[in-house]
Design a protein around this motif. Structure first.
Motif, short mmCIF file in Angstrom:
data_model
loop_
_atom_site.label_atom_id
_atom_site.label_comp_id
_atom_site.label_asym_id
_atom_site.label_seq_id
_atom_site.Cartn_x
_atom_site.Cartn_y
_atom_site.Cartn_z
N GLY A 9 0.80 -1.21 0.00
CA GLY A 9 0.00 0.00 0.00
C GLY A 9 0.84 1.27 0.00
N GLY A 10 2.14 1.12 -0.03
CA GLY A 10 3.03 2.28 0.02
C GLY A 10 3.51 2.72 -1.35
N PHE A 11 4.21 3.85 -1.36
CA PHE A 11 4.73 4.39 -2.62
C PHE A 11 5.91 5.32 -2.36
N MET A 12 6.70 5.51 -3.38
CA MET A 12 7.76 6.52 -3.41
C MET A 12 7.41 7.43 -4.58
N PRO A 13 7.29 8.75 -4.36
CA PRO A 13 6.80 9.65 -5.41
C PRO A 13 7.79 9.84 -6.55
N LEU A 14 7.28 10.39 -7.64
CA LEU A 14 8.09 10.67 -8.82
C LEU A 14 9.20 11.66 -8.47
N HIS A 15 10.43 11.29 -8.83
CA HIS A 15 11.58 12.13 -8.52
C HIS A 15 12.72 11.83 -9.49
N THR A 16 13.72 12.68 -9.49
CA THR A 16 14.94 12.44 -10.25
C THR A 16 16.12 12.52 -9.30
#
Length: 117
Positions: free
Chosen positions: A45-52
């Motif tokens: 249910g977790g996530f890591m957001p869009l990043h560079t």
């Protein structure tokens, strides 16, 4: 110099970005002359957001599944998969199913700037 550790002896540090994300620093830049090795765990249910990042990432998926955005592509990554994320390519992770997604992440020993998208 050599080094030996057991992964279970390394504390998982909660990460402030995303949801349900923690990281174990397996080999820090101070311990290794050329790279750092980390173990990221994203709970179900977790996530890591869009990043560079300004440095590349080499990843090996240990367990679980995730929808991974790499630039304008979306893939389903699973245990046994290998990913190369070049410097500057946007990426994000969202778990699939009821199992945590865990991966090894190796990065060069260099200054890294993370930019959230």
């Amino acid at each position: 110099m050599y080094l030996h550790k057991e992964i279970n002896s390394i504390e998982a540090m909660p990460q402030s970005t995303g949801k349900g994300v923690s990281m174990k620093m397996l080999l820090s830049p101070d311990e290794s002359p050329n790279f750092a090795m980390r173990n990221f765990i994203i709970e179900a249910g977790g996530f890591m957001p869009l990043h560079t990042n300004t440095i590349e990432h080499e990843q090996y998926v240990l367990c679980g599944r995730a929808s991974v955005q790499l630039g304008d592509k979306h893939i389903e990554a699973k245990a046994g998969d290998i990913l190369l994320i070049p410097a500057g390519v946007s990426h994000s992770y969202k778990t699939i199913g009821d199992e945590a997604y865990s991966f090894l992440c190796l990065v060069p020993k260099a200054q890294d700037t993370i930019t959230l998208k």
